[in-house]
Design a protein around this motif. Structure first.
Motif, PDB file in Angstrom:
ATOM      1  N   LYS A 110     -11.417   0.083   9.189  1.00 16.11           N
ATOM      2  CA  LYS A 110     -12.089  -0.427   7.990  1.00 16.11           C
ATOM      3  C   LYS A 110     -11.250  -0.189   6.731  1.00 16.11           C
ATOM      4  O   LYS A 110     -11.559  -0.721   5.668  1.00 16.11           O
ATOM      5  CB  LYS A 110     -13.451   0.266   7.831  1.00 16.11           C
ATOM      6  N   VAL A 111     -10.203   0.624   6.866  1.00 12.98           N
ATOM      7  CA  VAL A 111      -9.410   1.022   5.706  1.00 12.98           C
ATOM      8  C   VAL A 111      -8.009   0.404   5.718  1.00 12.98           C
ATOM      9  O   VAL A 111      -7.525  -0.106   4.697  1.00 12.98           O
ATOM     10  CB  VAL A 111      -9.289   2.564   5.651  1.00 12.98           C
ATOM     11  N   ILE A 112      -7.361   0.440   6.861  1.00 13.87           N
ATOM     12  CA  ILE A 112      -5.956   0.026   6.944  1.00 13.87           C
ATOM     13  C   ILE A 112      -5.733  -1.432   6.542  1.00 13.87           C
ATOM     14  O   ILE A 112      -4.769  -1.723   5.810  1.00 13.87           O
ATOM     15  CB  ILE A 112      -5.392   0.333   8.342  1.00 13.87           C
ATOM     16  N   PRO A 113      -6.565  -2.395   6.962  1.00 12.17           N
ATOM     17  CA  PRO A 113      -6.326  -3.778   6.508  1.00 12.17           C
ATOM     18  C   PRO A 113      -6.348  -3.927   4.994  1.00 12.17           C
ATOM     19  O   PRO A 113      -5.531  -4.655   4.420  1.00 12.17           O
ATOM     20  CB  PRO A 113      -7.477  -4.556   7.162  1.00 12.17           C
ATOM     21  N   ALA A 114      -7.277  -3.231   4.331  1.00 10.07           N
ATOM     22  CA  ALA A 114      -7.343  -3.293   2.865  1.00 10.07           C
ATOM     23  C   ALA A 114      -6.094  -2.683   2.242  1.00 10.07           C
ATOM     24  O   ALA A 114      -5.554  -3.195   1.253  1.00 10.07           O
ATOM     25  CB  ALA A 114      -8.595  -2.571   2.366  1.00 10.07           C
ATOM     26  N   PHE A 115      -5.613  -1.578   2.821  1.00 10.11           N
ATOM     27  CA  PHE A 115      -4.404  -0.937   2.314  1.00 10.11           C
ATOM     28  C   PHE A 115      -3.196  -1.854   2.501  1.00 10.11           C
ATOM     29  O   PHE A 115      -2.343  -1.967   1.618  1.00 10.11           O
ATOM     30  CB  PHE A 115      -4.176   0.389   3.032  1.00 10.11           C
ATOM     31  N   ARG A 116      -3.123  -2.524   3.651  1.00 12.72           N
ATOM     32  CA  ARG A 116      -1.991  -3.412   3.940  1.00 12.72           C
ATOM     33  C   ARG A 116      -1.945  -4.572   2.950  1.00 12.72           C
ATOM     34  O   ARG A 116      -0.862  -5.029   2.575  1.00 12.72           O
ATOM     35  CB  ARG A 116      -2.100  -3.952   5.361  1.00 12.72           C
ATOM     36  N   GLN A 117      -3.095  -5.036   2.517  1.00 12.49           N
ATOM     37  CA  GLN A 117      -3.116  -6.122   1.534  1.00 12.49           C
ATOM     38  C   GLN A 117      -2.518  -5.671   0.205  1.00 12.49           C
ATOM     39  O   GLN A 117      -1.832  -6.435  -0.477  1.00 12.49           O
ATOM     40  CB  GLN A 117      -4.546  -6.616   1.320  1.00 12.49           C
ATOM     41  N   LEU A 118      -2.778  -4.402  -0.143  1.00  8.43           N
ATOM     42  CA  LEU A 118      -2.258  -3.868  -1.408  1.00  8.43           C
ATOM     43  C   LEU A 118      -0.787  -3.477  -1.314  1.00  8.43           C
ATOM     44  O   LEU A 118      -0.032  -3.628  -2.275  1.00  8.43           O
ATOM     45  CB  LEU A 118      -3.088  -2.651  -1.829  1.00  8.43           C
ATOM     46  N   PHE A 119      -0.380  -2.955  -0.141  1.00  7.84           N
ATOM     47  CA  PHE A 119       0.990  -2.454   0.029  1.00  7.84           C
ATOM     48  C   PHE A 119       1.592  -2.995   1.330  1.00  7.84           C
ATOM     49  O   PHE A 119       1.778  -2.258   2.295  1.00  7.84           O
ATOM     50  CB  PHE A 119       0.998  -0.922   0.040  1.00  7.84           C
ATOM     51  N   PRO A 120       1.919  -4.271   1.365  1.00  7.10           N
ATOM     52  CA  PRO A 120       2.441  -4.872   2.604  1.00  7.10           C
ATOM     53  C   PRO A 120       3.802  -4.335   3.025  1.00  7.10           C
ATOM     54  O   PRO A 120       4.187  -4.482   4.186  1.00  7.10           O
ATOM     55  CB  PRO A 120       2.513  -6.368   2.265  1.00  7.10           C
ATOM     56  N   LYS A 121       4.534  -3.704   2.102  1.00  6.25           N
ATOM     57  CA  LYS A 121       5.874  -3.197   2.432  1.00  6.25           C
ATOM     58  C   LYS A 121       5.875  -1.733   2.878  1.00  6.25           C
ATOM     59  O   LYS A 121       6.929  -1.196   3.206  1.00  6.25           O
ATOM     60  CB  LYS A 121       6.801  -3.359   1.224  1.00  6.25           C
ATOM     61  N   VAL A 122       4.704  -1.110   2.876  1.00  5.35           N
ATOM     62  CA  VAL A 122       4.612   0.281   3.326  1.00  5.35           C
ATOM     63  C   VAL A 122       4.401   0.289   4.838  1.00  5.35           C
ATOM     64  O   VAL A 122       3.458  -0.329   5.346  1.00  5.35           O
ATOM     65  CB  VAL A 122       3.473   1.031   2.619  1.00  5.35           C
ATOM     66  N   HIS A 123       5.268   0.991   5.543  1.00  2.00           N
ATOM     67  CA  HIS A 123       5.164   1.078   6.993  1.00  2.00           C
ATOM     68  C   HIS A 123       4.167   2.180   7.364  1.00  2.00           C
ATOM     69  O   HIS A 123       4.323   3.332   6.966  1.00  2.00           O
ATOM     70  CB  HIS A 123       6.525   1.398   7.615  1.00  2.00           C
ATOM     71  N   LEU A 124       3.137   1.813   8.134  1.00  2.00           N
ATOM     72  CA  LEU A 124       2.090   2.751   8.526  1.00  2.00           C
ATOM     73  C   LEU A 124       2.289   3.221   9.963  1.00  2.00           C
ATOM     74  O   LEU A 124       2.655   2.430  10.843  1.00  2.00           O
ATOM     75  CB  LEU A 124       0.718   2.089   8.411  1.00  2.00           C
ATOM     76  N   SER A 125       2.052   4.502  10.188  1.00  2.00           N
ATOM     77  CA  SER A 125       2.102   5.052  11.542  1.00  2.00           C
ATOM     78  C   SER A 125       0.889   5.946  11.743  1.00  2.00           C
ATOM     79  O   SER A 125       0.502   6.691  10.841  1.00  2.00           O
ATOM     80  CB  SER A 125       3.372   5.884  11.763  1.00  2.00           C
ATOM     81  N   LEU A 126       0.301   5.876  12.941  1.00  3.46           N
ATOM     82  CA  LEU A 126      -0.793   6.761  13.317  1.00  3.46           C
ATOM     83  C   LEU A 126      -0.283   7.755  14.349  1.00  3.46           C
ATOM     84  O   LEU A 126       0.335   7.362  15.339  1.00  3.46           O
ATOM     85  CB  LEU A 126      -1.964   5.974  13.907  1.00  3.46           C
ATOM     86  N   ALA A 127      -0.528   9.030  14.103  1.00  3.61           N
ATOM     87  CA  ALA A 127      -0.147  10.083  15.052  1.00  3.61           C
ATOM     88  C   ALA A 127      -1.426  10.780  15.489  1.00  3.61           C
ATOM     89  O   ALA A 127      -2.061  11.468  14.689  1.00  3.61           O
ATOM     90  CB  ALA A 127       0.816  11.072  14.403  1.00  3.61           C
ATOM     91  N   GLU A 128      -1.824  10.597  16.740  1.00  5.03           N
ATOM     92  CA  GLU A 128      -3.081  11.150  17.221  1.00  5.03           C
ATOM     93  C   GLU A 128      -2.885  12.528  17.860  1.00  5.03           C
ATOM     94  O   GLU A 128      -1.827  12.828  18.407  1.00  5.03           O
ATOM     95  CB  GLU A 128      -3.734  10.207  18.236  1.00  5.03           C
ATOM     96  N   GLY A 129      -3.913  13.343  17.774  1.00  7.30           N
ATOM     97  CA  GLY A 129      -3.867  14.666  18.377  1.00  7.30           C
ATOM     98  C   GLY A 129      -5.183  15.374  18.138  1.00  7.30           C
ATOM     99  O   GLY A 129      -6.124  14.803  17.569  1.00  7.30           O
ATOM    100  N   ASN A 130      -5.254  16.640  18.575  1.00  8.68           N
ATOM    101  CA  ASN A 130      -6.455  17.410  18.254  1.00  8.68           C
ATOM    102  C   ASN A 130      -6.279  18.047  16.880  1.00  8.68           C
ATOM    103  O   ASN A 130      -5.160  18.096  16.355  1.00  8.68           O
ATOM    104  CB  ASN A 130      -6.753  18.448  19.341  1.00  8.68           C
TER     105      ASN A 130
END
Length: 315
Positions: A110-130
């Motif tokens: 619900k958050v990342i698409p809105a962020f991508r619209q504002l900052f399309p040149k910022v590379h996003l990465s998700l790192a999952e863990g406990n």
């Protein structure tokens, strides 16, 4: 002394005193790291690391003090680079988000698409863990921010902010006896009701599990937890195949998708849980990180967040 020596010391500590592993992550040779550290110790006149033969076992007492200074210096060097990027490449860069599966699957879409619209040149990465792993990712600057319920607020070296509040829910098949009971006037779900069935829920490091255990312990009830999992999708899958009832985060139940299950709210049993955002104390944040935080937690005042972070940088 030089920055390369500082990097050798910091990475050796981060890699649990494994010189080979430190060298690999620094793209250099193990003998080069060992030599650089020895020269640094000679120049300081103190031994930083405890050794057994050629193997490094830990930090000496003066080494602990040196490590703190080195970490502070390297953090400021990294901050300088980020300040430079902020003004030279204002809308470009990277953002690494350390999060649990629940955040990645149910909150961030619900958050990342809105962020991508504002900052399309910022590379996003998700790192999952406990949660403990997420905290370490931020402390070791492998991630910019962490999002989780457990551990973050208790971890030294992190600044945390409340993100959102949630409650547990119990998930069962539509034909489960608890569903019929829930339709009766005046019915209130109890821990005794839950303890009558096998339970599938989170691993002890995840999503308010501490509150679940505490609630049962407080009543002197020992639940029959037959399976622990690290994410809600797995829990729901095993509930669906009849392994037991599930206890999951309320945000992880989607009525439109989870049509094979029924949700029974359980906040009155396990209390409210607060998911928090964590950043490393003293780290400079790019403007787009503040924007991401404001999208994730709109109720947080961006200027108050910035003030809290900047105060941590000064301490």
């Amino acid at each position: 002394m030089n920055l390369q020596q500082f990097r050798f010391v910091r990475e050796t500590i981060r890699r649990d005193f494994n010189l080979t592993d430190a060298a690999r992550h620094l793209f250099t040779s193990q003998p080069g790291v060992s030599k650089g550290i020895l020269e640094f110790e000679d120049e300081l006149g103190v031994q930083i690391f405890e050794r057994h033969g050629k193997r490094i076992k830990g930090l000496t007492k003066p080494g602990q003090a040196v490590a703190q200074v080195v970490d502070r210096i390297m953090r400021e060097i990294d901050n300088l680079k980020k300040v430079s990027d902020e003004f030279a490449r204002r809308d470009e860069g990277s953002l690494v988000i350390a999060c649990t599966h629940t955040q990645a699957r149910y909150v961030l879409p619900k958050v990342i698409p809105a962020f991508r619209q504002l900052f399309p040149k910022v590379h996003l990465s998700l790192a999952e863990g406990n949660p403990p792993q997420l905290a370490q990712m931020v402390l070791q600057e492998q991630a910019d921010i962490a999002i989780a319920t457990e551990s973050l607020a208790l971890t030294p070296g992190l600044e945390t902010l409340p993100c959102y509040v949630w409650e547990h829910t119990v998930v069962v098949p539509p034909d489960h006896p608890l569903v019929e009971l829930s339709r009766k006037k005046g019915f209130s779900l109890t821990l005794e009701h839950l303890a009558a069935y096998p339970i599938v829920t989170y691993d002890r490091a995840f999503s308010g599990r501490r509150s679940v255990d505490k609630a049962f312990d407080g009543k002197g009830i020992e639940p029959d937890i037959v399976l622990e999992a690290i994410d809600a999708d797995v829990i729901k899958t095993y509930v669906d195949v009849g392994m037991g009832i599930g206890i999951i985060a309320g945000v992880a139940f989607e009525p439109a998708r989870d049509t094979n299950l029924v949700s029974l709210p359980a906040g009155h049993l396990f209390g409210e849980q607060t998911t928090r955002i964590a950043i490393k104390s003293g780290v400079f944040l790019r403007d787009y990180v503040y924007t991401f935080i404001s999208l994730l937690a709109p109720e947080l005042d961006p200027e108050q967040v910035r003030d809290q972070v900047e105060r941590s940088q000064e301490e």
